[in-house]
Write a protein that holds these residues in place. Structure first.
Motif, PDB file in Angstrom:
ATOM      1  N   LYS A 184    -116.332 -42.872 -21.429  1.00 45.46           N
ATOM      2  CA  LYS A 184    -115.465 -43.977 -21.846  1.00 45.46           C
ATOM      3  C   LYS A 184    -114.279 -43.447 -22.654  1.00 45.46           C
ATOM      4  O   LYS A 184    -113.131 -43.889 -22.470  1.00 45.46           O
ATOM      5  CB  LYS A 184    -116.244 -44.994 -22.685  1.00 45.46           C
ATOM      6  CG  LYS A 184    -117.092 -45.919 -21.837  1.00 45.46           C
ATOM      7  CD  LYS A 184    -117.856 -46.896 -22.693  1.00 45.46           C
ATOM      8  CE  LYS A 184    -118.925 -47.597 -21.860  1.00 45.46           C
ATOM      9  NZ  LYS A 184    -119.955 -48.187 -22.687  1.00 45.46           N
ATOM     10  N   VAL A 185    -114.575 -42.474 -23.543  1.00 47.20           N
ATOM     11  CA  VAL A 185    -113.483 -41.862 -24.326  1.00 47.20           C
ATOM     12  C   VAL A 185    -112.490 -41.211 -23.363  1.00 47.20           C
ATOM     13  O   VAL A 185    -111.252 -41.299 -23.525  1.00 47.20           O
ATOM     14  CB  VAL A 185    -114.030 -40.836 -25.344  1.00 47.20           C
ATOM     15  CG1 VAL A 185    -112.909 -40.053 -26.013  1.00 47.20           C
ATOM     16  CG2 VAL A 185    -114.861 -41.534 -26.391  1.00 47.20           C
ATOM     17  N   GLY A 186    -113.021 -40.574 -22.321  1.00 45.78           N
ATOM     18  CA  GLY A 186    -112.155 -39.937 -21.311  1.00 45.78           C
ATOM     19  C   GLY A 186    -111.251 -40.967 -20.646  1.00 45.78           C
ATOM     20  O   GLY A 186    -110.049 -40.716 -20.435  1.00 45.78           O
ATOM     21  N   LEU A 187    -111.827 -42.141 -20.325  1.00 44.51           N
ATOM     22  CA  LEU A 187    -111.041 -43.213 -19.700  1.00 44.51           C
ATOM     23  C   LEU A 187    -109.932 -43.681 -20.640  1.00 44.51           C
ATOM     24  O   LEU A 187    -108.761 -43.836 -20.246  1.00 44.51           O
ATOM     25  CB  LEU A 187    -111.948 -44.403 -19.349  1.00 44.51           C
ATOM     26  CG  LEU A 187    -112.864 -44.222 -18.142  1.00 44.51           C
ATOM     27  CD1 LEU A 187    -113.766 -45.431 -17.967  1.00 44.51           C
ATOM     28  CD2 LEU A 187    -112.021 -44.019 -16.874  1.00 44.51           C
ATOM     29  N   ALA A 188    -110.342 -43.879 -21.933  1.00 45.28           N
ATOM     30  CA  ALA A 188    -109.356 -44.333 -22.930  1.00 45.28           C
ATOM     31  C   ALA A 188    -108.235 -43.310 -23.073  1.00 45.28           C
ATOM     32  O   ALA A 188    -107.043 -43.660 -23.182  1.00 45.28           O
ATOM     33  CB  ALA A 188    -110.056 -44.549 -24.259  1.00 45.28           C
TER      34      ALA A 188
ATOM     35  N   GLU B 198    -100.951 -43.450 -24.383  1.00 42.54           N
ATOM     36  CA  GLU B 198     -99.595 -42.893 -24.225  1.00 42.54           C
ATOM     37  C   GLU B 198     -99.644 -41.373 -24.289  1.00 42.54           C
ATOM     38  O   GLU B 198    -100.292 -40.816 -25.167  1.00 42.54           O
ATOM     39  CB  GLU B 198     -98.711 -43.388 -25.381  1.00 42.54           C
ATOM     40  CG  GLU B 198     -98.290 -44.842 -25.274  1.00 42.54           C
ATOM     41  CD  GLU B 198     -97.266 -45.056 -24.173  1.00 42.54           C
ATOM     42  OE1 GLU B 198     -96.305 -44.282 -24.107  1.00 42.54           O
ATOM     43  OE2 GLU B 198     -97.489 -45.969 -23.333  1.00 42.54           O
ATOM     44  N   PRO B 199     -98.997 -40.683 -23.323  1.00 44.39           N
ATOM     45  CA  PRO B 199     -98.982 -39.226 -23.436  1.00 44.39           C
ATOM     46  C   PRO B 199     -98.278 -38.808 -24.744  1.00 44.39           C
ATOM     47  O   PRO B 199     -97.365 -39.487 -25.183  1.00 44.39           O
ATOM     48  CB  PRO B 199     -98.195 -38.758 -22.212  1.00 44.39           C
ATOM     49  CG  PRO B 199     -97.883 -39.957 -21.411  1.00 44.39           C
ATOM     50  CD  PRO B 199     -98.209 -41.179 -22.162  1.00 44.39           C
ATOM     51  N   ASP B 200     -98.697 -37.750 -25.322  1.00 45.34           N
ATOM     52  CA  ASP B 200     -98.194 -37.201 -26.585  1.00 45.34           C
ATOM     53  C   ASP B 200     -98.325 -38.164 -27.768  1.00 45.34           C
ATOM     54  O   ASP B 200     -97.731 -37.938 -28.817  1.00 45.34           O
ATOM     55  CB  ASP B 200     -96.707 -36.789 -26.458  1.00 45.34           C
ATOM     56  CG  ASP B 200     -96.547 -35.700 -25.418  1.00 45.34           C
ATOM     57  OD1 ASP B 200     -97.498 -34.885 -25.283  1.00 45.34           O
ATOM     58  OD2 ASP B 200     -95.544 -35.684 -24.702  1.00 45.34           O
ATOM     59  N   SER B 201     -99.131 -39.212 -27.578  1.00 45.31           N
ATOM     60  CA  SER B 201     -99.314 -40.130 -28.708  1.00 45.31           C
ATOM     61  C   SER B 201    -100.426 -39.603 -29.623  1.00 45.31           C
ATOM     62  O   SER B 201    -101.235 -38.749 -29.221  1.00 45.31           O
ATOM     63  CB  SER B 201     -99.689 -41.524 -28.200  1.00 45.31           C
ATOM     64  OG  SER B 201    -100.969 -41.475 -27.614  1.00 45.31           O
ATOM     65  N   LYS B 202    -100.453 -40.134 -30.857  1.00 46.71           N
ATOM     66  CA  LYS B 202    -101.480 -39.725 -31.814  1.00 46.71           C
ATOM     67  C   LYS B 202    -102.868 -40.148 -31.320  1.00 46.71           C
ATOM     68  O   LYS B 202    -103.857 -39.408 -31.455  1.00 46.71           O
ATOM     69  CB  LYS B 202    -101.179 -40.381 -33.163  1.00 46.71           C
ATOM     70  CG  LYS B 202    -101.783 -39.633 -34.315  1.00 46.71           C
ATOM     71  CD  LYS B 202    -101.246 -40.101 -35.637  1.00 46.71           C
ATOM     72  CE  LYS B 202    -101.920 -39.299 -36.729  1.00 46.71           C
ATOM     73  NZ  LYS B 202    -101.674 -39.863 -38.031  1.00 46.71           N
TER      74      LYS B 202
ATOM     75  N   ARG C 178    -103.944 -40.456 -28.281  1.00 45.54           N
ATOM     76  CA  ARG C 178    -104.443 -39.562 -27.220  1.00 45.54           C
ATOM     77  C   ARG C 178    -105.046 -38.275 -27.824  1.00 45.54           C
ATOM     78  O   ARG C 178    -106.090 -37.786 -27.376  1.00 45.54           O
ATOM     79  CB  ARG C 178    -103.289 -39.221 -26.273  1.00 45.54           C
ATOM     80  CG  ARG C 178    -103.807 -38.537 -25.031  1.00 45.54           C
ATOM     81  CD  ARG C 178    -102.726 -38.373 -24.002  1.00 45.54           C
ATOM     82  NE  ARG C 178    -103.333 -37.866 -22.787  1.00 45.54           N
ATOM     83  CZ  ARG C 178    -103.043 -38.276 -21.584  1.00 45.54           C
ATOM     84  NH1 ARG C 178    -102.143 -39.230 -21.419  1.00 45.54           N
ATOM     85  NH2 ARG C 178    -103.613 -37.754 -20.553  1.00 45.54           N
ATOM     86  N   ALA C 179    -104.353 -37.757 -28.869  1.00 46.90           N
ATOM     87  CA  ALA C 179    -104.860 -36.537 -29.515  1.00 46.90           C
ATOM     88  C   ALA C 179    -106.227 -36.811 -30.157  1.00 46.90           C
ATOM     89  O   ALA C 179    -107.168 -35.999 -30.066  1.00 46.90           O
ATOM     90  CB  ALA C 179    -103.867 -36.054 -30.575  1.00 46.90           C
ATOM     91  N   ILE C 180    -106.354 -38.003 -30.818  1.00 51.86           N
ATOM     92  CA  ILE C 180    -107.653 -38.344 -31.456  1.00 51.86           C
ATOM     93  C   ILE C 180    -108.742 -38.505 -30.398  1.00 51.86           C
ATOM     94  O   ILE C 180    -109.871 -38.019 -30.548  1.00 51.86           O
ATOM     95  CB  ILE C 180    -107.521 -39.641 -32.299  1.00 51.86           C
ATOM     96  CG1 ILE C 180    -106.613 -39.387 -33.502  1.00 51.86           C
ATOM     97  CG2 ILE C 180    -108.884 -40.124 -32.778  1.00 51.86           C
ATOM     98  CD1 ILE C 180    -106.228 -40.614 -34.295  1.00 51.86           C
TER      99      ILE C 180
END
Ligand SMILES: Nc1ncnc2c1ncn2[C@@H]1O[C@H](COP(=O)(O)OP(=O)(O)OP(=O)(O)O)[C@@H](O)[C@H]1O
Ligand SMILES: [Mg+2]
Length: 462
Positions: free
Chosen positions: A293-297, A302-306, A308-310
């Motif tokens: 599910k985390v992978g889906l999220a 947004e690419p390069d968003s905070k 996505r990094a979390i």
């Protein structure tokens, strides 16, 4: 014609006279002989002892009279009057000296005649009492008792029964039983029904401890002497059966103890497998679902968003948690051990050990789960001790089959220790308990500076 008839008649008359002359003494002699055979063969009327004594003292009287007649009368006539007194005194002295050895010899001969090869009841009893003071194992002394009972009574079969709780167990018999007899159940603390010629209970301090049983050949019965011998033997047997009973009880308790330890170890392993399955099917599956599910999220963020990094960090943490959980489950009960057996499980584990491991794993058929579990966990603990304490440069792990046992050996070239001096913690103690519970054993050889060898064995069920 008349002459011939007369001749035949006189011949028949003569024959009758001759036959009478022969027959009467023959019949007269045959009767006591037949009686003698019957008495000796079937030991009628408790006559053994009387015949025995008659033979001994009759024989002795005959020998003494013969010697006396020979020496005093015959030789005395030759040497003449005054010497005769001395000769008779000397003969009396010689006879007095020779009496005891002569009597012993006559007794042996009479015993042989009356009892044949078997021991006399008295000999049998005294043999048993003599050996009672020597140190025999209980099994030995019960076998001896059965043998003496059979010899002393000339029985076809003699048995020694020992009480075990409310049952009567056949402890020994002579000749030995071809198959073990089923124990008999006692009735209100009394002897159960037994189809034997003679059964004598054995007691000690008022407590019924067993029984001696005798079966004679068909048509023979126990005479009073034999009956008394069995009663006397039963009197002596009380203490022996008491000890044998205690020994048996102790062994039965040890068996119970071993069985209960085995049940504990097996239950422990079952519990480990249950926890492993719960972790695998429960917590692990949840974590995997969470990670997906985390992978889906992460994919929709947004690419390069905070965010996505979390989410990427979260996915990494979930991976680590899954690995940790797998490792934990493997330690509890490795799935590889359950599915593929000892060899593959130990091989896989050896890759995770930080000291180089040399493996010598013999190919072998799958063993019962508790056996594989015991060997596996013992090897793991021994390897873990090497890593923790030995400072070794290498360790050898060998597992092999020999003489219906499965054996393992973990040998390191590390600093060693003094097994007598160290306090066994749960590691070594668990190894010992696991193997003992399954009827096996463990041996630890080590000395400071000499490395350590841990070797264990388990019997394989036939
Ligand atoms: N291969 C070895 N080399 C050197 N010392 C050893 C080795 N194996 C055992 N020992 C010594 O024996 C002691 C007892 O070992 P044991 O496995 O019973 O306990 P532990 O490893 O200290 O604790 P636990 O196994 O319960 O975690 C250890 O503390 C260690 O001193
Ligand atoms: Mg240890």
């Amino acid at each position: 014609m008349a002459a011939t008839t007369l001749l035949l008649l006189s011949f028949a008359l003569n024959l009758t006279v001759v036959l009478n002359d022969l027959l009467i003494p023959l019949v007269a002699a045959a009767v006591p002989i037949a009686i003698g055979i019957a008495i000796l063969r079937y030991r009628l009327y408790d006559i053994d002892l009387i015949i025995n004594k008659t033979l001994v003292y009759g024989g002795l009287a005959a020998v003494i009279t013969a010697v006396y007649v020979l020496v005093v009368i015959n030789i005395g006539a030759l040497v003449g009057g005054s010497q005769r007194l001395w000769l008779s005194l000397l003969t009396t002295a010689v006879i007095a000296l020779a009496f005891q050895p002569l009597r012993a010899r006559a007794q042996r001969l009479a015993n042989r005649l009356v009892y044949g090869k078997r021991a006399t009841p008295y000999e049998a009893l005294s043999q048993f009492s003599e050996h009672l003071s020597e140190t025999f194992s209980h099994e030995d002394i019960l076998d001896r008792m059965a043998r003496i009972l059979a010899q002393g009574t000339g029985a076809e079969r003699a048995e020694v029964w020992v009480r075990a709780g409310q049952r009567l167990v056949l402890a020994s018999s002579s000749p030995p039983a071809a198959e073990p007899l089923t124990p008999l159940v006692m009735q209100n603390g009394t002897l159960p029904e037994m189809q034997r010629d003679t059964i004598v209970p054995v007691s000690h301090a008022g407590e019924l401890l067993g029984a001696l049983a005798v079966d004679k050949k068909r048509g023979e019965t126990m005479n009073a002497v034999e009956q008394k011998m069995v009663t006397d033997l039963a009197g002596q047997a009380g203490l022996v059966l008491k000890n044998a009973g205690l020994n048996r009880e102790l062994l039965a308790r040890l068996d119970d103890l071993r069985a209960s330890r085995q049940r504990l170890v097996t239950a422990q392993d079952e519990e480990r497998r249950r926890i492993e399955r719960n972790l695998h099917d429960g917590a692990q599956q949840h974590l995997i679902a969470l990670k997906m599910k985390v992978g889906l999220a992460e994919g929709v963020a947004e690419p390069d968003s905070k965010a996505r990094a979390i989410l990427a960090q979260l996915k990494h943490d979930a991976d680590e948690a899954i690995d940790n959980l797998r490792e934990l489950a493997r330690g509890i009960y490795p799935p590889l051990l359950a599915s593929d057996g000892l060899g593959p499980a130990l091989r896989a584990h050896s890759h995770r050990v930080t000291v180089p491991v040399e493996l010598e794993l013999e190919d072998m058929p799958r063993q019962p789960r508790e056996v594989e579990g015991a060997i596996y966990f013992c090897c793991l603990e021994a390897l873990q001790n090497v890593v923790k304490y030995a400072q070794a440069s290498r360790v050898t792990l060998r597992v092999w089959l020999s003489d219906s046992t499965i054996a393992f050996r973990v040998e390191d070239d590390g600093k060693g220790f003094d097994p007598a001096a160290v306090v066994r913690s749960s590691g070594l103690q668990n190894m010992h308990d696991r193997l003992e519970a399954l009827g096996g054993s463990i041996r630890i050889q080590s000395a400071p500076g000499k490395g350590t060898v841990v070797e264990g064995r388990l019997p394989l069920q036939a």
